[in-house]
Design an enzyme around this catalytic site. Sequence first.
Site, PDB file in Angstrom:
ATOM      1  N   HIS A   1      -1.621  -0.868 -10.658  1.00 53.19           N
ATOM      2  CA  HIS A   1      -1.030  -2.018  -9.961  1.00 53.19           C
ATOM      3  C   HIS A   1      -1.733  -3.345 -10.248  1.00 53.19           C
ATOM      4  CE1 HIS A   1       1.650   0.529  -7.740  1.00 53.19           C
ATOM      5  NE2 HIS A   1       0.683   1.141  -7.089  1.00 53.19           N
TER       6      HIS A   1
ATOM      7  N   ASP B   1       3.551   8.529 -11.297  1.00 58.36           N
ATOM      8  CA  ASP B   1       3.034   8.272  -9.955  1.00 58.36           C
ATOM      9  C   ASP B   1       4.215   8.030  -9.004  1.00 58.36           C
ATOM     10  OD1 ASP B   1       0.103   7.156  -8.843  1.00 58.36           O
ATOM     11  OD2 ASP B   1       1.793   6.222  -7.809  1.00 58.36           O
TER      12      ASP B   1
ATOM     13  N   GLY C   1      -2.663  -3.209  -4.545  1.00 56.48           N
ATOM     14  CA  GLY C   1      -2.429  -1.797  -4.266  1.00 56.48           C
ATOM     15  C   GLY C   1      -3.628  -0.901  -4.502  1.00 56.48           C
TER      16      GLY C   1
ATOM     17  N   ASP D   1       0.456  11.559  -5.897  1.00 55.31           N
ATOM     18  CA  ASP D   1       1.052  11.275  -4.589  1.00 55.31           C
ATOM     19  C   ASP D   1       2.520  11.699  -4.518  1.00 55.31           C
ATOM     20  OD1 ASP D   1       1.515   9.294  -6.439  1.00 55.31           O
ATOM     21  OD2 ASP D   1       0.897   7.629  -5.164  1.00 55.31           O
TER      22      ASP D   1
ATOM     23  N   ASP E   1      -5.125  -4.614   1.286  1.00 57.45           N
ATOM     24  CA  ASP E   1      -5.093  -3.295   0.641  1.00 57.45           C
ATOM     25  C   ASP E   1      -6.117  -3.166  -0.480  1.00 57.45           C
ATOM     26  OD1 ASP E   1      -3.814  -4.988  -1.111  1.00 57.45           O
ATOM     27  OD2 ASP E   1      -2.222  -3.579  -1.651  1.00 57.45           O
TER      28      ASP E   1
ATOM     29  N   HIS F   1       4.498   5.576  -7.047  1.00 59.58           N
ATOM     30  CA  HIS F   1       4.744   4.132  -7.007  1.00 59.58           C
ATOM     31  C   HIS F   1       5.049   3.582  -8.399  1.00 59.58           C
ATOM     32  CE1 HIS F   1       2.204   5.071  -3.493  1.00 59.58           C
ATOM     33  NE2 HIS F   1       2.898   4.123  -2.888  1.00 59.58           N
TER      34      HIS F   1
ATOM     35  N   TYR G   1      -3.315  11.212  -2.169  1.00 59.71           N
ATOM     36  CA  TYR G   1      -4.077  10.916  -0.957  1.00 59.71           C
ATOM     37  C   TYR G   1      -4.298  12.137  -0.073  1.00 59.71           C
ATOM     38  CZ  TYR G   1      -2.838   6.618  -3.094  1.00 59.71           C
ATOM     39  OH  TYR G   1      -2.672   5.644  -4.044  1.00 59.71           O
TER      40      TYR G   1
END
Length: 378
Positions: A144, A179, A152, A268, A102, A181, A307
């Site tokens: 991340h 976010d 990430g 996101d 990733d 995440h 995204y």
Amino acid sequence: MSEKSDSNDDKSRTRSVVYVYSPEYIQTCDSLSKVPNRASMVHSLIEAYGLLKYMRVVKPHVASIEEMAVFHTDSYLQHLHKISQDGDNDDPQSADFGLGYDCPVVEGIFDYAAAVGGATLTAAQNLLDGKCDVAINWAGGWHHAKKDEASGSCYVNDAVLGILKLREKYDRVLYVDVDLHHGDGVEDAFSFTSKVMTVSLHKFSPGFFPGTGDVTDTGLGKGRWYAVNVPFEDGVRDDRYCQTFTSVMQEVKALFNPEAVVMQLGADTMAGDPMCSFNMTPVGVAKCLTYILGWELPTLLLGGGGYNLANTARCWTYLTGTVLGQTLSSEIPDHEFFTEYGPDYSLEISPSCRPDRNESQHLERVISTIKGNLKNVV
């Protein structure tokens, strides 16, 4: 798209705002394979709405290895520099540094990391110098990355670098992450200190990256109780999210009493994002941002995930307008990326009809647990 908090309009119009930008910086950020050309789309829409004239545009500097080594290890940075020059995806050491899968190795990735890190440091320095009340780096927010590894799609943790820079002047810095995440890299960086409180609102579900950030994760050692995690299920909408946000942040402000704020505003969470998880709109995120801005503390704003590129540009442009107290037309202005906003060419993002999996009673228990934890903050 005119829904704004009237009570904050006068304050926002007198707010001094720095916007970190240069053509070279945007071009470098456009090269990230996860979000190609996103930086250009965001900047172009902000420019098309005429918002640049309300901000002081500041050219970012490129971070040196020494500046990034305030957080990241020398071995990680040296390896990133080496493979960036070679574009070598087969170096056996890369896996040890989280590079591959990733976080693919591409030529110039070190230059990208240094550019993002330098831009957030530039924004933070302007706050330190008293040159603005709010500083914005929408191409930052890569939360991340760990001190010795990429993670990430994040090669440098510019949020951590920004917090450490602010800590040169401000004793207590609050990090707020909205976010989709969990902001695991930032939480990990400060998990043992009581000088930085991290608050992350995110999706928490089995198998969903990064798999951390339950309400029971509260920090370690001297930093215990200084990590706050607000886990959501899929489908959360603006109203429920904002109510939860306000309940938590009210307690955080009262008990931690921050002197500066870093806020990561990954997009996101928007309805229509390929992550297909939350069901939010820019209006909801703007309410959360407005609440933080109402504290009138030095505030650093960063981007992050997002995204669906057009929706991310919509979101961050709307948030820029919120910071500036400017009401934006619903009609997307004609500009370089105009065709990306079809078929309606509107600034609005409408929530989908997908169900909200978050039960009120569960969220009330989460909030109650967090408030109980925060009572331990001294």
